[in-house]
Write an enzyme that holds these catalytic residues in place. Structure first.
Site, PDB file in Angstrom:
ATOM      1  N   HIS A 161       0.811  -1.226   0.000  1.00 44.91           N
ATOM      2  CA  HIS A 161       0.000   0.000   0.000  1.00 44.91           C
ATOM      3  C   HIS A 161       0.840   1.272   0.000  1.00 44.91           C
ATOM      4  O   HIS A 161       0.294   2.369  -0.066  1.00 44.91           O
ATOM      5  CB  HIS A 161      -0.946  -0.007   1.211  1.00 44.91           C
ATOM      6  CG  HIS A 161      -2.010  -1.050   1.096  1.00 44.91           C
ATOM      7  ND1 HIS A 161      -3.294  -0.755   0.721  1.00 44.91           N
ATOM      8  CD2 HIS A 161      -1.964  -2.399   1.253  1.00 44.91           C
ATOM      9  CE1 HIS A 161      -4.010  -1.873   0.667  1.00 44.91           C
ATOM     10  NE2 HIS A 161      -3.218  -2.882   0.991  1.00 44.91           N
ATOM     11  N   ASP A 217       3.314   9.570  -1.327  1.00 48.96           N
ATOM     12  CA  ASP A 217       2.132   8.820  -0.886  1.00 48.96           C
ATOM     13  C   ASP A 217       1.903   7.680  -1.865  1.00 48.96           C
ATOM     14  O   ASP A 217       1.926   7.902  -3.086  1.00 48.96           O
ATOM     15  CB  ASP A 217       0.904   9.754  -0.910  1.00 48.96           C
ATOM     16  CG  ASP A 217      -0.130   9.403   0.156  1.00 48.96           C
ATOM     17  OD1 ASP A 217      -0.142   8.258   0.611  1.00 48.96           O
ATOM     18  OD2 ASP A 217      -0.918  10.297   0.523  1.00 48.96           O
TER      19      ASP A 217
END
Ligand code: GDG
Length: 494
Positions: free
Chosen positions: A190, A399
């Site tokens: 992730h 991110d």
């Protein structure tokens, strides 16, 4: 309403067929560091609390739909029963089982706060100076990965799809492979997978690659991360690989590498956003801030999210465009996160000081320039904030994906609102229609935020339509289908 996807967006028309049922495994065995619900004991009863964070937002709707078992840490030190049934009604469509893994304080300190969050997290987000590695952390990381693997092995039945998630559990796939040579194992990361130069800072980089290569499919958010992984395999291992096909040969097995941009349950957010209660709440928020323009940031309080830089840009914008003073409010919602890690405590103080400084400089005229809210909100309220905000500022320094950007678009059923996105968010490539910034360039970011404030209604609508179209098409079920299709193809090619 012009087409089917519009009908869906507004919660009308036929319900969507969520998944191609043929792709579903016998059962899902999902493993992640944390369970989607924090569990603790109160008067001998198990009490649930839904967790925050991107992974939960993404996977909870899926396992709620398919059923299965989710294995993970509870978030407390209570000794919980071996299995807890999550009943329909607690936000889930179908019952599914939670298998709590009890961790000791020492394990949490060295595996979770230590190796995972003081080591891998900063390194994989390119904060190499912050990354701390030591033997005790690493040994505990190995031991806890073993604990997870054993729990999965004990639960495994033939036909299950084992799906291991994220940077806390990168050794688990190889541990599973040893015990379950024929099992179908997927892994999804992730967070970003960094370039090989950065990866090599980790003294255990090769072991991590070996761990991941135990899976049949190793998934990343975007091509860049998958390419970085292939480069690392090429540079740091002896395995043969086929770059064009994104395949690595590990003994007799072929490991597939791919990119699967994670997303959100678009319809769920659009439905909440369209509820009269949400509209009323959004109006209340707008009335509360008398400012003409409201900008919004929503992040776990994390140094990767670029909150300090965002505040600096806002300060500069207010300085350069004094007409905005008293007419512009920035609301920053920051859910507390990893509060026991020193870097997070430090950053929290830095943010509070900067909010004080900006308020000191530009407060007084009209509404406050910054409203900093250091707590989490129920999802319905969060959506009301999305609907109330003229612009969303998603400006991370790095991110993996960033779901807030997608949630903002999904929530703008009125097709209003502008999205400002960092080019270092994985979501950037997909989200054409957003205004792109480099968060390291404070002056440039200040100008871009200003540009977003000044967009006319028509331009905003055009941009928001583009954003909504992408996110409604590439939603969480699309992500899941792509991943499952790829796993299924590994199996059928075997
Ligand atoms: C990791 C990766 C990747 C936040 N505050 C509240 C709240 N949230 C929810 C948001 C969103 C989630 O938390 C945050 O997701 P992000 O994707 O933005 O970021 P991370 O937590 O860092 O997630 C990230 C993600 O995993 C999935 O793969 O996109 O790159 O770092 O869903 O809505 N939710 C509620 N109240 C809050 O106050 N209810």
């Amino acid at each position: 309403m012009e087409n089917e996807s519009d009908a869906r967006e507004h919660g009308q028309g036929e319900p969507r067929v969520l998944l191609d049922e043929r792709l579903l495994p016998g059962r899902f065995l999902i493993a992640s560091n944390r369970l989607p619900y924090a569990l603790k004991l109160e008067d001998g009863e198990v009490v649930f609390q839904r967790g925050a964070g991107g992974l939960v937002t993404a996977l909870d709707p899926i396992i709620s739909h398919t059923g299965g078992v989710w294995i993970g840490w509870t978030g407390s030190y209570d000794q919980l029963p071996e299995k807890v049934l999550l009943k329909k009604g607690l936000g889930s469509v179908q019952d599914y089982e939670l298998k709590p893994l009890n961790l000791t304080q020492q394990e949490v300190e060295h595996y979770y706060l230590g190796h995972s969050n003081r080591g891998i997290w900063p390194l994989f987000h390119y904060f190499q100076q912050r990354a701390e590695f030591n033997r005790e952390q690493w040994q505990t990381y190995q031991a806890v990965n073993r604990k997870f693997a054993d729990a999965i092995i004990a639960e495994y039945r033939e036909g299950d799809l084992v799906w291991v998630h994220d940077y806390h559990l990168m050794l688990v796939p190889a541990m599973l492979r040893e015990a379950l040579p024929d099992a179908l194992i997927g892994f999804f990361l992730h967070i970003p997978f960094p370039s090989v130069e950065i990866l090599q800072v980790d003294p255990h980089a090769e072991e991590i690659l070996r761990g991941l290569l135990g899976a049949d499919l190793v998934g990343f958010h975007i091509d860049r991360y998958a390419h970085n992984f292939m480069d690392a395999v090429a540079g740091l291992t002896d395995h043969r690989y086929r770059r064009g096909e994104q395949l690595v040969e590990v003994g007799q097995r072929a490991v597939k590498v791919g990119s699967f941009p994670i997303s959100i349950d678009f319809k769920h957010f659009a439905d909440i956003a369209a509820m009269p209660e949400t509209e009323a709440k959004a109006q209340e928020i707008r009335d509360h801030y008398q400012a003409k323009t409201i900008a919004l940031g929503v992040d776990r309080l994390d140094y990767t999210k670029g909150i300090l830089e965002r505040l600096e840009a806002i300060e500069l914008m207010l300085e350069k465009h004094p007409e905005l003073q008293g007419n512009f409010t920035f609301i920053q919602i920051s859910a507390p996160s990893r509060t026991k890690v020193h870097a997070y405590q430090q950053m929290r103080e830095g943010i509070e000081q900067m909010v004080g400084r900006i308020t000191g400089r530009f407060g007084g005229k009209g509404g406050a320039p910054v409203d900093y809210r250091y707590h989490g909100y129920p999802q319905e309220e969060l959506v009301a904030f999305y609907r109330a905000a003229d612009l969303a500022l998603v400006t991370p320094l790095r991110d993996g994906m960033n779901l807030v950007a997608k949630e903002y678009a999904a929530s703008r059923v009125d097709e209003d609102g502008a999205l400002v996105i960092s080019k270092f968010a994985g979501a950037y490539g997909e989200l054409r229609g957003a205004i792109v910034v480099n968060p390291y360039d404070i002056e440039g970011m200040a100008e871009s935020i200003y540009q977003a404030v000044m967009l006319d209604r028509e331009e905003k609508r055009r941009r928001m339509q583009r954003l909504r179209k992408v996110v409604s098409r590439n939603d969480i079920y699309w992500w899941l289908e792509r991943f499952l299709r790829e796993v299924a193809s590994v199996k059928s090619n075997a």
